[in-house]
Scaffold this active site. Structure first.
Site, PDB file in Angstrom:
ATOM      1  N   THR A  46     -44.326 106.444  19.411  1.00 12.38           N
ATOM      2  CA  THR A  46     -45.655 107.088  19.185  1.00 12.38           C
ATOM      3  C   THR A  46     -46.371 107.108  20.390  1.00 12.38           C
ATOM      4  OG1 THR A  46     -47.054 107.447  17.752  1.00 12.38           O
ATOM      5  CG2 THR A  46     -47.010 105.117  18.222  1.00 12.38           C
ATOM      6  N   GLN A  83     -48.253 101.626  13.128  1.00 11.53           N
ATOM      7  CA  GLN A  83     -47.082 101.407  13.809  1.00 11.53           C
ATOM      8  C   GLN A  83     -46.446 100.128  14.399  1.00 11.53           C
ATOM      9  OE1 GLN A  83     -49.252 104.140  15.154  1.00 11.53           O
ATOM     10  NE2 GLN A  83     -48.526 105.052  13.139  1.00 11.53           N
ATOM     11  N   ASP A 109     -43.621  99.814   9.796  1.00 15.33           N
ATOM     12  CA  ASP A 109     -43.339  99.411   8.355  1.00 15.33           C
ATOM     13  C   ASP A 109     -42.969  98.116   8.039  1.00 15.33           C
ATOM     14  OD1 ASP A 109     -43.565 102.359   7.864  1.00 15.33           O
ATOM     15  OD2 ASP A 109     -41.514 102.806   8.600  1.00 15.33           O
ATOM     16  N   GLU A 110     -43.468  96.958   8.832  1.00 17.12           N
ATOM     17  CA  GLU A 110     -43.264  95.731   8.644  1.00 17.12           C
ATOM     18  C   GLU A 110     -43.817  95.158   7.293  1.00 17.12           C
ATOM     19  OE1 GLU A 110     -44.739  97.187  11.184  1.00 17.12           O
ATOM     20  OE2 GLU A 110     -43.532  96.777  13.036  1.00 17.12           O
ATOM     21  N   GLY A 124     -42.690  89.387  -1.824  1.00 17.35           N
ATOM     22  CA  GLY A 124     -42.737  90.331  -2.667  1.00 17.35           C
ATOM     23  C   GLY A 124     -43.846  91.207  -2.385  1.00 17.35           C
ATOM     24  N   ASN A 164     -49.634 109.386  10.578  1.00 14.54           N
ATOM     25  CA  ASN A 164     -48.240 109.266  10.831  1.00 14.54           C
ATOM     26  C   ASN A 164     -48.033 107.926  10.169  1.00 14.54           C
ATOM     27  OD1 ASN A 164     -50.024 107.918  12.674  1.00 14.54           O
ATOM     28  ND2 ASN A 164     -48.159 107.949  14.403  1.00 14.54           N
ATOM     29  N   GLY A 209     -47.903 104.905   7.451  1.00 12.58           N
ATOM     30  CA  GLY A 209     -48.047 104.880   6.016  1.00 12.58           C
ATOM     31  C   GLY A 209     -47.924 103.588   5.466  1.00 12.58           C
ATOM     32  N   HIS A 210     -49.202 102.989   4.993  1.00 15.32           N
ATOM     33  CA  HIS A 210     -49.570 101.508   4.534  1.00 15.32           C
ATOM     34  C   HIS A 210     -49.530 101.556   3.089  1.00 15.32           C
ATOM     35  CE1 HIS A 210     -51.367 101.192   8.942  1.00 15.32           C
ATOM     36  NE2 HIS A 210     -49.940 101.334   8.905  1.00 15.32           N
ATOM     37  N   PRO A 245     -34.946 108.149   4.795  1.00 20.50           N
ATOM     38  CA  PRO A 245     -34.351 106.779   4.693  1.00 20.50           C
ATOM     39  C   PRO A 245     -34.752 106.158   5.957  1.00 20.50           C
ATOM     40  CG  PRO A 245     -32.592 108.783   4.736  1.00 20.50           C
ATOM     41  CD  PRO A 245     -34.039 109.230   4.921  1.00 20.50           C
ATOM     42  N   ARG A 246     -35.090 104.874   5.970  1.00 22.52           N
ATOM     43  CA  ARG A 246     -34.907 104.028   7.152  1.00 22.52           C
ATOM     44  C   ARG A 246     -33.730 103.479   7.739  1.00 22.52           C
ATOM     45  NH1 ARG A 246     -40.227 100.833   4.541  1.00 22.52           N
ATOM     46  NH2 ARG A 246     -41.734 102.730   4.946  1.00 22.52           N
ATOM     47  N   LYS A 295     -47.446  95.755   7.306  1.00 22.63           N
ATOM     48  CA  LYS A 295     -48.863  95.395   7.945  1.00 22.63           C
ATOM     49  C   LYS A 295     -49.946  95.654   6.847  1.00 22.63           C
ATOM     50  CE  LYS A 295     -48.233  98.519  10.821  1.00 22.63           C
ATOM     51  NZ  LYS A 295     -46.607  98.891  10.613  1.00 22.63           N
TER      52      LYS A 295
HETATM   53  P1  GDP Z   1     -46.915  98.977   7.032  1.00 25.90           P
HETATM   54  O1  GDP Z   1     -46.538 100.324   7.392  1.00 25.90           O
HETATM   55  O2  GDP Z   1     -46.365  98.024   7.943  1.00 25.90           O
HETATM   56  O3  GDP Z   1     -47.787  98.947   6.039  1.00 25.90           O
HETATM   57  O4  GDP Z   1     -45.427  98.890   5.693  1.00 25.90           O
HETATM   58  P2  GDP Z   1     -45.028 100.072   4.415  1.00 25.90           P
HETATM   59  O5  GDP Z   1     -45.941  99.906   3.587  1.00 25.90           O
HETATM   60  O6  GDP Z   1     -44.722 101.226   5.278  1.00 25.90           O
HETATM   61  O7  GDP Z   1     -43.629  99.374   4.160  1.00 25.90           O
HETATM   62  C1  GDP Z   1     -43.566  98.250   3.667  1.00 25.90           C
HETATM   63  C2  GDP Z   1     -43.039  98.135   2.179  1.00 25.90           C
HETATM   64  O8  GDP Z   1     -42.508  96.719   1.790  1.00 25.90           O
HETATM   65  C3  GDP Z   1     -44.007  98.618   1.075  1.00 25.90           C
HETATM   66  O9  GDP Z   1     -43.370  99.317   0.133  1.00 25.90           O
HETATM   67  C4  GDP Z   1     -44.491  97.273   0.472  1.00 25.90           C
HETATM   68  O10 GDP Z   1     -45.143  97.222  -0.679  1.00 25.90           O
HETATM   69  C5  GDP Z   1     -43.321  96.313   0.580  1.00 25.90           C
HETATM   70  N1  GDP Z   1     -43.418  95.089   0.819  1.00 25.90           N
HETATM   71  C6  GDP Z   1     -44.306  94.430   1.731  1.00 25.90           C
HETATM   72  N2  GDP Z   1     -44.118  92.929   1.761  1.00 25.90           N
HETATM   73  C7  GDP Z   1     -43.131  92.914   0.786  1.00 25.90           C
HETATM   74  C8  GDP Z   1     -42.322  91.684   0.601  1.00 25.90           C
HETATM   75  O11 GDP Z   1     -42.444  90.677   0.979  1.00 25.90           O
HETATM   76  N3  GDP Z   1     -41.454  91.854  -0.388  1.00 25.90           N
HETATM   77  C9  GDP Z   1     -40.877  93.211  -0.708  1.00 25.90           C
HETATM   78  N4  GDP Z   1     -39.745  93.200  -1.448  1.00 25.90           N
HETATM   79  N5  GDP Z   1     -41.425  94.057  -0.511  1.00 25.90           N
HETATM   80  C10 GDP Z   1     -42.711  93.949   0.375  1.00 25.90           C
HETATM   81  P1  IMO Z   2     -46.570 102.624  10.017  1.00 24.31           P
HETATM   82  O1  IMO Z   2     -48.097 102.249  10.493  1.00 24.31           O
HETATM   83  C1  IMO Z   2     -42.580 103.644  11.267  1.00 24.31           C
HETATM   84  C2  IMO Z   2     -42.433 106.970  14.477  1.00 24.31           C
HETATM   85  C3  IMO Z   2     -41.842 108.032  13.922  1.00 24.31           C
HETATM   86  C4  IMO Z   2     -40.879 108.431  15.243  1.00 24.31           C
HETATM   87  C5  IMO Z   2     -42.239 108.240  16.161  1.00 24.31           C
HETATM   88  C6  IMO Z   2     -42.836 109.060  16.896  1.00 24.31           C
HETATM   89  O2  IMO Z   2     -46.447 103.064   8.581  1.00 24.31           O
HETATM   90  O3  IMO Z   2     -45.802 101.329  10.531  1.00 24.31           O
HETATM   91  P2  IMO Z   2     -45.193 110.179  15.856  1.00 24.31           P
HETATM   92  O4  IMO Z   2     -45.205 111.159  14.516  1.00 24.31           O
HETATM   93  O5  IMO Z   2     -45.989 109.183  15.918  1.00 24.31           O
HETATM   94  O6  IMO Z   2     -45.466 111.006  17.088  1.00 24.31           O
HETATM   95  O7  IMO Z   2     -43.537 109.795  15.893  1.00 24.31           O
HETATM   96  O8  IMO Z   2     -42.733 107.104  15.615  1.00 24.31           O
HETATM   97  N1  IMO Z   2     -43.541 106.440  13.605  1.00 24.31           N
HETATM   98  C7  IMO Z   2     -43.259 105.364  12.337  1.00 24.31           C
HETATM   99  N2  IMO Z   2     -42.431 104.537  12.096  1.00 24.31           N
HETATM  100  N3  IMO Z   2     -43.786 103.521  10.900  1.00 24.31           N
HETATM  101  C8  IMO Z   2     -44.688 104.127  11.228  1.00 24.31           C
HETATM  102  O9  IMO Z   2     -46.159 103.772  10.778  1.00 24.31           O
HETATM  103  C9  IMO Z   2     -44.675 105.322  12.134  1.00 24.31           C
HETATM  104  N4  IMO Z   2     -45.402 106.048  12.587  1.00 24.31           N
HETATM  105  C10 IMO Z   2     -44.620 106.622  13.740  1.00 24.31           C
HETATM  106  O10 IMO Z   2     -40.987 108.144  12.764  1.00 24.31           O
HETATM  107  O11 IMO Z   2     -39.729 107.812  15.362  1.00 24.31           O
HETATM  108 MG    MG Z   3     -45.486 102.204   7.113  1.00 23.38          MG
END
Ligand code: GDP
Ligand code: IMO
Ligand code: MG
Length: 424
Positions: free
Chosen positions: A237, A222, A13-14, A415, A38, A40-41, A302-303, A16
């Protein structure tokens, strides 16, 4: 642009997907190389938010080949939902291709994952309940079904005869879960075949060969700390999100990779169980969660939030072979008086200082973070377009991060939108 891998450098969830979507503009092909739904992008484009799970984050351009590689696992029902949602929103999926070598998540995989989450108390993983670990286990145990198997009746029948008796025995005797008859399974597989048919690419070798001299972007899911070999095992994972994973999961070898961009938030989050040395269980953690909207894209959980951990970042640079870092969500700190960075860990039992990541995570409960404190900038960064516009405090923070993880910062995200990006 050179062939680039985008890798999460933390616990997922960085951001990516945002970085992949940005870089995809200059790519001809985007390949997702591991993981499943698993992930969520989130991609924000033209004020619209798209939540992708398995479909590569280059799909919104329409003209990029988006390939889901052999290293992935596919939960058919989720794949159907994801693709039909995208189609209903007008996204063109004619360039979406699925490897026949990707592994199928069967109903027993999700059932056992749910069983484990509900039953195991000590050592629970906190998985996404998508059957990820169970699918990869069967792949490694050589008793999984691959997407391609669905398209040859004789192969499918033969494989089911091999797999089913063993599956039913463990489902019944170990878990007390539902067993399957061959006829029932053939019906399920016929449905899966229909779901995959428009996307499965039996010509994948030709397609990859034709694109060998074009620009390829590899999308990781991940993050490094969730990697099966290098993460906080067993709280990980079941795949290899590290840069090396792109060499095995995409269909191209490692020689195709020129650069590996790590993605780190300006702080840290984690969903699920496992150690987290810089976790903030106080109002500062709540403030980060609230401002950063830190709730799971896939599960809504919640993270857990904490300060940036340079020990982890340095480790990610090493094991993932990162060549530069993208820092996201720095705008979340706009209203903070002080921002901390963890530079080392201290063992509470004996005062020992760790600057290299201790891979025995069962001793992390004895570790406390060693922090340095930086002054906040106390203004909005969301509209900044070039590095020079950053206030001094933000520049100092970024420079210090760079110094600690010893690779350059190439992208700063201020953002969620494509436009809210500064290239360094
Ligand atoms: P991913 O799994 O690494 O692709 O990341 P996620 O989509 O799960 O979570 C990142 C969240 O942060 C998403 O809701 C994005 O829209 C949001 N986001 C990404 N970059 C930024 C940023 O620079 N600032 C803010 N406020 N939100 C961001
Ligand atoms: P993205 O690509 C954050 C975590 C789960 C759990 C562990 C194992 O959006 O960054 P799994 O269902 O893979 O067997 O769960 O890994 N996890 C993630 N946490 N972002 C993800 O994907 C994740 N995919 C799995 O919460 O701790
Ligand atoms: Mg994600």
């Amino acid at each position: 642009m050179k062939n680039t891998v985008v890798v999460g450098a933390q616990w997922g969830d960085e951001g990516k997907a945002k970085i992949t979507d940005l870089l995809a503009e200059k790519a001809d092909m985007v390949i997702r190389y591991q993981g499943g739904c698993n992930a969520g992008h989130t991609v924000v484009y033209n004020g619209e938010t798209y939540k992708l799970h398995l479909v590569p984050s280059g799909i919104l351009y329409g003209d990029k080949i988006c390939f889901i590689g052999a290293g992935t696992v596919v939960l058919p029902e989720n794949f159907e939902q994801e693709t039909s949602e995208l189609i209903s929103r007008g996204v063109d999926l004619s360039n979406l291709k699925l490897s026949p070598l990707a592994t199928i998540t069967m109903p027993w995989h999700t059932a056992v994952d749910g069983w484990a989450e509900d039953t195991v108390k000590k050592g629970k993983i906190g998985s996404t309940r998508k059957g990820i670990g169970q699918t990869y286990t069967d792949k490694m145990a050589r008793c999984a079904l691959k997407v391609g198997d669905l398209f040859d009746e004789e192969t499918l029948s033969e494989k089911i005869d091999i797999i089913l008796p063993l599956k039913n025995k463990t489902l019944k005797e170990v878990y007390g879960l539902k067993e399957y008859s061959k006829a029932e399974l053939l019906e399920i597989c016929a449905k899966y075949k229909q779901i995959f048919e428009p996307y499965v690419c039996f010509d994948w070798q030709k397609m990859l060969r034709e694109n060998k001299n074009k620009t390829v972007l590899f999308e990781g899911a991940q993050g490094v700390m969730l990697d099966i070999d290098y993460g906080t095992y067993p709280f990980v994972t079941s795949s290899n999100p590290i840069g090396g994973g792109a060499g095995t999961g995409s269909g191209y070898g490692p020689t195709m990779i020129d650069e590996i961009v790590g993605v780190s938030k300006a702080y840290l989050t984690r969903v699920g169980e496992g150690p987290f040395v810089t976790e903030l269980l106080d109002e500062t953690g709540d403030k980060i969660r609230e401002i950063g909207h830190e709730f799971g894209t896939t599960t809504g959980r919640p993270r857990r939030c904490g300060w940036f951990d340079a020990v982890i970042a340095k480790y990610a640079v090493l094991v993932s072979g990162l060549t530069s870092m993208a820092i996201t969500k720095i705008d979340v700190f706009d209203d903070f008086d002080e921002i901390k960075i963890c530079t080392a860990y201290k063992d509470k039992r004996n005062g020992k200082i760790y600057t290299e990541y201790p891979t025995d995570v069962f001793m992390h409960k004895y570790l406390e973070p060693v922090y340095e404190t930086h002054k906040g900038w106390k203004c909005s960064l969301s509209n900044i377009k070039s590095y020079d516009e950053f206030p001094k405090e933000a520049k100092d923070y970024l420079k210090r991060l760079e110094e600690l993880f010893e690779i350059p910062i190439s992208i700063i995200s201020v953002g969620p939108d494509r436009e809210q990006t500064v290239y360094v």
